[in-house]
Write an enzyme that holds these catalytic residues in place. Structure first.
Site, PDB file in Angstrom:
ATOM      1  N   SER A  99      30.856  -5.119 -23.548  1.00 30.32           N
ATOM      2  CA  SER A  99      30.302  -3.924 -24.178  1.00 30.32           C
ATOM      3  C   SER A  99      29.589  -3.117 -23.108  1.00 30.32           C
ATOM      4  CB  SER A  99      29.320  -4.292 -25.292  1.00 30.32           C
ATOM      5  OG  SER A  99      28.839  -3.126 -25.939  1.00 30.32           O
ATOM      6  N   GLU A 100      29.813  -1.804 -23.079  1.00 33.36           N
ATOM      7  CA  GLU A 100      29.346  -1.003 -21.949  1.00 33.36           C
ATOM      8  C   GLU A 100      27.821  -0.901 -21.852  1.00 33.36           C
ATOM      9  OE1 GLU A 100      29.413   3.625 -22.781  1.00 33.36           O
ATOM     10  OE2 GLU A 100      31.306   2.744 -23.336  1.00 33.36           O
ATOM     11  N   ASN A 101      27.093  -1.301 -22.909  1.00 35.30           N
ATOM     12  CA  ASN A 101      25.633  -1.297 -22.796  1.00 35.30           C
ATOM     13  C   ASN A 101      25.102  -2.539 -22.078  1.00 35.30           C
ATOM     14  OD1 ASN A 101      26.551  -2.642 -25.170  1.00 35.30           O
ATOM     15  ND2 ASN A 101      24.507  -2.608 -26.050  1.00 35.30           N
ATOM     16  N   SER A 124      27.066  -2.674 -15.592  1.00 33.67           N
ATOM     17  CA  SER A 124      28.152  -2.508 -16.556  1.00 33.67           C
ATOM     18  C   SER A 124      29.105  -1.400 -16.127  1.00 33.67           C
ATOM     19  CB  SER A 124      27.575  -2.199 -17.937  1.00 33.67           C
ATOM     20  OG  SER A 124      28.602  -2.132 -18.901  1.00 33.67           O
TER      21      SER A 124
END
Length: 224
Positions: free
Chosen positions: A45-47, A87
């Site tokens: 997940s990009e967070n 990320s």
């Protein structure tokens, strides 16, 4: 579009995933996690999360555990948490094997528009641009038509582009298309639609693949 069709798109996307690090975008792509056997792929997940699990049941929800779209998630025992700079370094550095991303439009050249509709409020492209450029493989998971009943697989995109010539596979409730040798090929079609009907709602130029097949959506995943 009914819930079952969204689930079918997610299920069909999951069939394309066999290994590696996979990022699931906002919307239909988030449902893909529910159809992946644990350990088959590692979800990003990009967070800043690596090791995302399936959607939580109501009693599993932890408001401190959310994905990039702020939706609740579960995490697997091997989960890693890190900041956004790491990320995005993963995304931009080519360390994401596949991204499954929603799309507003995809062209017959593999261009993708996924972040802005002219005349409507724009929040920003977010990480979509980094994902589709940096990922080794891009799967566009989307409905075949927009809410106005207009086609989304076009000769050329009319909305602002997220990236050019980056899509590898398009999966809708009616069909699966793949880009091979810079050409769009129809590889799969639902038996709920005819070839002529599909062509009417798909302005893009495409050829019929040698491995083309017709499938029964309801039988495949036993949906109502």
């Amino acid at each position: 579009m009914g819930k079952s069709m969204k689930e079918y798109i997610a299920w069909r996307c999951a069939q394309e995933l066999t290994s590696g690090i996979v990022n699931l975008g906002i919307g239909i792509p988030t449902l893909v996690a529910d159809y992946l056997p644990q350990g088959l792929v590692t979800l990003h997940s990009e967070n800043g999360i690596l090791g995302v699990g399936p959607d939580p049941s109501p009693d599993q929800i932890d408001l401190d555990l959310v994905n990039a779209g702020k939706a609740p998630i579960t995490v697997l025992p091997h989960v890693s948490f890190f900041d956004s700079s790491i990320s995005f370094g993963m995304m931009r550095g080519g360390h994401i094997d596949t991204t499954v991303i929603g799309a507003l439009q995809v062209s017959e050249q593999g261009d993708i528009s996924s972040w802005a509709i002219p005349g409507k409020d724009v929040l920003g492209v977010g990480g979509a641009m980094d994902l589709v450029v940096g990922a080794k493989r891009v799967i566009a998971a989307m409905t075949h038509l927009n809410q106005k009943g207009e086609p989304k697989i076009l000769r050329e995109c009319t909305f602002p582009l997220t990236a050019k010539k980056r899509v590898d596979t398009i999966i809708t409730e009616y069909a699966v298309f793949k880009f091979r040798d810079q050409q769009l090929w129809l590889v799969e079609m639902s038996d709920e639609i005819t070839m002529d009907q599909l062509k009417k709602i798909t302005p893009a130029y495409y050829e019929i693949a040698s491995d083309f097949k017709i499938v029964n959506r309801k039988e495949l995943i036993n949906l109502p």
